[in-house]
Design a protein around this motif. Structure first.
Motif, short mmCIF file in Angstrom:
data_model
loop_
_atom_site.label_atom_id
_atom_site.label_comp_id
_atom_site.label_asym_id
_atom_site.label_seq_id
_atom_site.Cartn_x
_atom_site.Cartn_y
_atom_site.Cartn_z
N CYS A 27 27.81 66.99 14.29
CA CYS A 27 26.51 66.36 14.48
C CYS A 27 25.92 66.70 15.83
O CYS A 27 25.00 66.05 16.30
CB CYS A 27 26.61 64.84 14.34
SG CYS A 27 27.60 64.32 12.98
N TRP A 42 24.34 69.51 16.99
CA TRP A 42 23.06 70.19 17.10
C TRP A 42 21.94 69.31 16.56
O TRP A 42 22.06 68.71 15.51
CB TRP A 42 23.09 71.51 16.33
CG TRP A 42 21.87 72.28 16.63
CD1 TRP A 42 20.73 72.34 15.87
CD2 TRP A 42 21.60 73.05 17.79
NE1 TRP A 42 19.79 73.11 16.50
CE2 TRP A 42 20.30 73.56 17.68
CE3 TRP A 42 22.35 73.37 18.92
CZ2 TRP A 42 19.73 74.36 18.66
CZ3 TRP A 42 21.78 74.16 19.89
CH2 TRP A 42 20.49 74.65 19.76
N ILE A 98 30.12 52.44 10.25
CA ILE A 98 30.91 53.50 10.87
C ILE A 98 32.15 52.95 11.56
O ILE A 98 32.93 53.69 12.12
CB ILE A 98 30.07 54.29 11.89
CG1 ILE A 98 29.61 53.36 13.00
CG2 ILE A 98 28.90 54.93 11.25
CD1 ILE A 98 29.24 54.12 14.22
N ILE A 139 31.35 62.49 8.16
CA ILE A 139 29.89 62.30 8.21
C ILE A 139 29.56 60.83 7.99
O ILE A 139 28.69 60.26 8.64
CB ILE A 139 29.23 63.18 7.14
CG1 ILE A 139 29.45 64.64 7.45
CG2 ILE A 139 27.74 62.88 7.04
CD1 ILE A 139 28.95 65.07 8.78
N ASP A 140 30.27 60.23 7.05
CA ASP A 140 30.04 58.82 6.73
C ASP A 140 30.25 57.93 7.94
O ASP A 140 29.60 56.91 8.10
CB ASP A 140 31.04 58.40 5.65
CG ASP A 140 30.33 58.01 4.39
OD1 ASP A 140 29.11 58.24 4.33
OD2 ASP A 140 30.99 57.48 3.48
N LYS A 141 31.18 58.33 8.79
CA LYS A 141 31.52 57.49 9.92
C LYS A 141 30.70 57.83 11.15
O LYS A 141 30.95 57.30 12.22
CB LYS A 141 33.01 57.67 10.26
CG LYS A 141 33.92 57.13 9.21
CD LYS A 141 33.93 55.64 9.22
CE LYS A 141 34.63 55.09 7.99
NZ LYS A 141 34.23 53.74 7.69
N SER A 142 29.77 58.73 11.00
CA SER A 142 29.00 59.10 12.18
C SER A 142 27.57 58.60 12.04
O SER A 142 26.89 58.91 11.06
CB SER A 142 29.01 60.61 12.33
OG SER A 142 27.96 60.99 13.18
N SER A 143 27.14 57.82 13.01
CA SER A 143 25.79 57.26 12.89
C SER A 143 24.74 58.28 13.27
O SER A 143 23.58 58.11 12.96
CB SER A 143 25.67 56.04 13.79
OG SER A 143 25.96 56.40 15.11
N ASP A 144 25.15 59.34 13.94
CA ASP A 144 24.15 60.27 14.45
C ASP A 144 23.81 61.38 13.49
O ASP A 144 22.86 62.12 13.72
CB ASP A 144 24.65 60.89 15.76
CG ASP A 144 24.72 59.87 16.87
OD1 ASP A 144 23.75 59.13 17.01
OD2 ASP A 144 25.74 59.81 17.56
N PHE A 145 24.59 61.51 12.43
CA PHE A 145 24.39 62.67 11.57
C PHE A 145 22.98 62.71 11.00
O PHE A 145 22.29 63.72 11.07
CB PHE A 145 25.42 62.69 10.45
CG PHE A 145 25.25 63.83 9.51
CD1 PHE A 145 25.57 65.11 9.91
CD2 PHE A 145 24.75 63.64 8.24
CE1 PHE A 145 25.40 66.18 9.05
CE2 PHE A 145 24.56 64.70 7.39
CZ PHE A 145 24.89 65.97 7.79
N CYS A 146 22.54 61.58 10.44
CA CYS A 146 21.21 61.56 9.82
C CYS A 146 20.13 61.79 10.86
O CYS A 146 19.07 62.34 10.56
CB CYS A 146 20.97 60.24 9.09
SG CYS A 146 21.79 60.20 7.51
N HIS A 147 20.38 61.39 12.08
CA HIS A 147 19.41 61.60 13.14
C HIS A 147 19.31 63.07 13.50
O HIS A 147 18.24 63.56 13.80
CB HIS A 147 19.84 60.83 14.40
CG HIS A 147 19.04 59.60 14.63
ND1 HIS A 147 17.98 59.56 15.49
CD2 HIS A 147 19.12 58.38 14.08
CE1 HIS A 147 17.45 58.36 15.47
NE2 HIS A 147 18.13 57.62 14.63
N SER A 148 20.47 63.72 13.52
CA SER A 148 20.43 65.10 14.01
C SER A 148 20.21 66.11 12.89
O SER A 148 19.56 67.13 13.10
CB SER A 148 21.72 65.42 14.76
OG SER A 148 22.80 65.32 13.88
#
Lengths: 768, 185
Positions: free
Chosen positions: A299, A301, A285, B171-180
């Motif tokens: 991201c 929610w 990232i 999305i690719d640059k966000s580490s939290d997406f898969c978590h949330s």
């Protein structure tokens, strides 16, 4: 130059965005027909193109069937997907699986596809080797499926963690996942240690009688009857264990190799896990655009939440975060004066020095405490209790101290973690060094006892005392709701886990059964913490970003194992006690390998080769070549990074080019092609202008400036461009005309050149 | 899971396993959950179509601000009513094992309220409004500012809206997406 480009990336043309509204749909359709969108196996893109097609065909009756047909047709164009062999079947399966369509559609497509495939197939015989390969890959896949099926059915605490996650969000959930992961790790460790070390020894012990008292205090301190038992290193046999058959089991070998393999295996595992997590959460990232707002929006929610209360809290925390972000942005960026910066830096340094001093003095005090001679009975329990207490209180203290400093919240958290980690690891190393130098009869057992005591006392603390405190706090909150509700402290609880794991790493070699104790403790801890969380805690009001924090936790576990390996390697392997333990027959522990296995005393040549390999010169050579390799890799990484930078810039420019061309095409298709010279003031340095001047000279392109073909919207205006050529009028014109709303026709050939607004135009010109 | 098993043939299960990110056991487990939403109807017909209101009783969906969008995106009839296959698809996309790209694709469609294949200003406003919940309301200018910021960060080609590629980039640059972006079965 870089900064300029960066600026261009980050600050797109606001004005233009606000004023130009375009029909995006038509444009997107055009974009979807571009070659770059027709990737082979671009299964995701596949849908997007097909759905566009579908939009065009939507009026027809049986929509689903038709759409399926389209997808099948698209897929049929890829030769590799359509072959009649297992590999392409697997590819087909994956392509379909990743296709963003409903399952019903996928099944439909799949049926059609397999019909089409069997129609096409020519049934060539495949050779033996290929058949074997397919069979193996099939068996492998089946086995994998079955294993993951099995894992799902035995996945421990699945519902429990899900329940907690539903109430507290995925951050608290990630604590429980971490706990479960450590539990599984220790369980494997315990099973291996028991089967290779403890059980053989227990068989050997069958005929011996136990002596010594086994009261509660003995249980806590590991002394008395426990001292010479399976629990500790000193008890283990130093020779062969004779079984009923002709086979014997060599205990020193078993002990040495089991421990060696376990330590290195788990070190490799942890390194892999940490590196994987680091790569996913930090490296992948990194770079590129800052996306604070976008990632908050997209991201924000937590989809795993199930309870109304948690949902309301999540919503309000998102609301507050938005507010904070905006107010931070609106605050006039007061540039800190040199003195404020200096002051903040100074405070940070002083506080850090203070904390380091505190840690060092604590360690020194501990050393004094250990070496003080007292007649107090059970002195060791007091010492261990003090250590446990200090290690439990210090994280809270550090947490308070860090508030004095000037860090961003996240950095502050990492700093606290690092300090606590340093204290934990330092204390454990100190204990190991102390016992190794204590000159007692069997210092390994003493170290084992120390680790055992720490684990047991910490169990008392974290299984009874802390839950008690948490329940008391929640009780107080219920009586007096004006206080802040107790929240589940993820950081502190994770640190407890890491501490326990570090004690296990240090103590495992000296007390094999410690693995069982810690595993059992984690097992209980899960239930205790779950009850604490559900009954005594409230969901946190601040959103906790779990992904990166978890990487740091993994890193700490790995680091503790690394220091363990280092200390044990330098202390234990060189010299162990000569009076106890499995290695008492050997001079040094490593002679288990050199004498026991390789028998170097009898093999002169091998001994010489090994002696040569371990000479300083050879080691230095190896180190040097490692350094060279690292340097080479680093140079490569840097080169690639700058390449990425260049490509990213190119991407931005190309997307602007595309935009520009599409706008031009739009105009042409609307019959509004117009070609007009630019006003003098912005011509010279714009690359578009240069392009017009040099390539598309009116003479060779056959273009003639024709004022009558000007955009009608402009002609209607009194101060239209055709009549009034004066500096800057064009820009004003554009603004005015588009303020009226969606004036599609106001967008002229030149307007699209304008998509790089004026400053940027100049910058790009320079850059090019 | 005994009763569940009798409702599916081996081929159907194999099909489901092949086309989702689930194993057979998980498929059956998902069916149990689906059945719990409307026991009689599903007991009658394993692939019964449940109305959106029923689907929204699923705990994670009940409190989700994008619940209606999620149902619409996954519904094969596009009206929010879901059959078991749609439900399974939904759970499969939200599962841990689904790759980021697939999740991003569906997230994009969920956030694309007007369905024009771009996340435009109005979509962003809607997302922000829903995120903040019914109790808190940001003022219009605040939302405007937020939208402006998001576009500034993510809109690479400056067309005032996020295309899928731009969205995926974020999305690719966000580490939290898969978590949330995850619902456990």
């Amino acid at each position: 130059m870089e900064d300029q480009i960066e600026e261009m990336e980050l600050k797109p043309v606001n004005v233009r965005r606000t004023f130009t509204l375009r029909s995006n749909v038509a444009r997107q359709v055009a974009v979807n027909f571009m070659p770059s969108r027709q990737l082979p196996y671009g299964t995701l893109r596949l849908r997007r193109t097909t759905s566009e097609n579908n939009v065009l065909l939507e009026s027809s009756g049986d929509e689903t069937d038709k759409q399926a047909e389209i997808i099948v047709r698209e897929m049929e164009q890829h030769q590799r997907l359509m072959e009649d062999n297992p590999v392409s079947e697997e590819l087909r399966r994956e392509a379909l699986r990743d296709l963003p369509q409903g399952l019903t559609m996928k099944r439909n497509v799949r049926a059609k596809l397999s019909a089409s495939v069997s129609l096409r197939s020519k049934h060539r015989p495949i050779n033996m080797f290929k058949r074997l390969k397919y069979r193996i890959s099939f068996a492998w896949k089946k086995a994998r499926d079955r294993i993951s099926d099995l894992i799902f059915s035995i996945e421990l605490w699945y519902e429990a963690i899900r329940h907690v996650e539903g109430h507290f969000g995925s951050a608290v959930g990630s604590y429980f996942h971490f706990l479960r992961w450590l539990f599984a790790l220790d369980l494997v460790l315990a099973v291996l240690v028991i089967s290779f070390v403890v059980v053989p020894q227990a068989l050997h012990d069958q005929h011996r009688n136990r002596t010594g008292s086994m009261g509660f205090l003995d249980f806590v301190s590991g002394k008395g009857g426990f001292e010479d038992s399976l629990l500790f290193y000193g008890h283990y046999h130093d020779g062969d264990i004779v079984t009923t058959g002709p086979l014997t089991y060599n205990m020193p070998f078993a002990y040495f190799f089991t421990m060696l393999c376990l330590y290195f295996l788990f070190f490799a595992l942890l390194c892999y896990r940490t590196a994987y997590s680091y790569r996913r959460n930090f490296i992948e990232i990194a770079g590129g655009l800052s996306n604070v707002f976008a990632s908050k929006v997209f991201c924000g929610w937590d989809f795993g939440i199930t309870s109304q209360q948690a949902a309301a809290l999540n919503a309000s925390s998102i609301y507050n975060e938005f507010k904070e972000l905006l107010s931070e942005q609106n605050k006039n960026q007061v540039t800190k004066s040199f003195w404020t910066k200096f002051w903040q830096c100074l405070v940070n340094i002083v506080v850090t020095a203070f904390v380091l001093g505190l840690i060092i003095s604590l360690e020194y005090g501990l050393w004094q405490l250990l070496s003080s001679e007292t007649d107090l009975s059970r002195w060791e329990i007091y010492v261990s209790s003090i250590v446990t207490f200090v290690l439990a209180v210090c994280p809270i203290l550090f947490h308070l101290i860090v508030r004095l400093e000037f860090y961003k919240p996240r950095t502050g958290f990492y700093v606290t973690l690092a300090r606590t980690g340093l204290l934990d690891i330092g204390t454990l190393t100190l204990l190991l060094v102390y016992w190794a130098r204590s000159g007692s009869e069997c210092w390994e057992t003493s170290m084992g006892q120390e680790a055992y005591r720490l684990v047991i006392l910490d169990a008392l603390l974290s299984l009874f005392l802390i839950p008690l405190v948490e329940f008391a706090r929640s009780f107080i909150f219920k009586m007096n709701p004006s206080d802040s509700p107790p929240e589940f402290n993820i950081a502190y609880n994770s640190l407890t886990l890491i501490y326990n794991q570090a004690v296990l790493w240090y103590g495992m070699l000296f007390s094999p059964l410690l693995t069982v104790v810690v595993t059992f403790k984690f097992f209980l801890l899960f239930y205790v913490k779950r009850e604490c969380a559900l009954r005594a805690c409230q969901p946190a009001r601040k959103v906790w970003r779990a992904a990166q924090t978890q990487t740091v936790l993994y890193m700490l576990v790995t680091l503790s194992l690394f220091t363990t390996l280092f200390t044990i390697g330098s202390l234990f392997v060189r010299g162990s006690s000569q009076h106890c333990g499995p290695f008492r027959g050997y001079e040094a522990v490593y002679s288990v390998v050199s004498e026991g296995v390789l028998q170097l005393a009898r093999r002169r040549t091998l001994a010489q080769v090994l002696a040569f390999l371990t000479r300083p010169g050879v080691i230095a050579f190896l180190l040097l070549s490692l350094c060279v390799a690292v340097y080479y890799m680093r140079a490569k990484a840097r080169a690639q990074r700058s390449m990425v930078g260049i490509l990213r810039r190119m991407l931005v420019l190309q997307s602007k080019d595309k935009d520009f061309l599409l706008a031009a095409i739009d105009k042409v298709s609307n019959g509004e092609w117009l070609y007009s010279p630019k006003p003098e003031d912005q011509g010279a340095d714009s690359h578009t202008w240069k392009y017009l001047q040099e390539v598309r000279k009116p003479s060779n392109a056959g273009y003639h400036f024709d004022p009558t073909r000007l955009n009608h919207s402009m002609i209607e205006r009194p101060r239209s461009y055709a009549k009034d050529i004066r500096p800057n009028s064009y820009h004003m014109e554009r603004r005015k005309s588009s303020e009226d709303g969606e004036t599609d026709s106001s967008f002229s050939w030149q307007g699209s050149g304008n998509c790089l607004n004026k400053e940027n135009d100049a910058e790009v010109g320079k850059w090019l | 899971m005994g009763q569940g098993k009798s409702q599916f043939s081996e081929e159907e299960l194999q099909d489901y396993e092949d086309l989702t990110y689930f194993t057979k056991k998980e498929v059956l487990y998902a069916h149990q959950k689906f059945k719990a939403l409307a026991p009689e109807k599903v007991g009658h017909n394993k692939n019964a179509k449940l109305p959106m209101a029923k689907i929204l009783q699923y705990p994670e969906l009940r409190v989700n601000p994008f619940r209606d969008r999620i149902c619409k995106v996954f519904s094969s009839s596009n009206d929010g009513d879901c059959t078991f296959e749609d439900f399974l698809d939904m759970m499969s996309v939200f599962s841990d094992t689904a790759p980021k790209a697939v999740k991003a694709e569906h997230a994009f469609r969920i956030f694309d309220f007007d369905g024009d294949d771009m996340i435009g200003v109005s979509d962003l406003r809607e997302v922000i409004n829903r995120l903040c919940g019914p109790e808190h309301k940001l003022t219009d200018s605040e939302i405007q500012q937020l939208v402006q910021n998001v576009l500034e960060e993510a809109d690479l080609d400056d067309d005032g809206a996020l295309s899928f590629a731009e969205f995926e980039h974020i999305i690719d640059k966000s580490s939290d997406f898969c978590h949330s972006f995850r619902i456990r079965l």
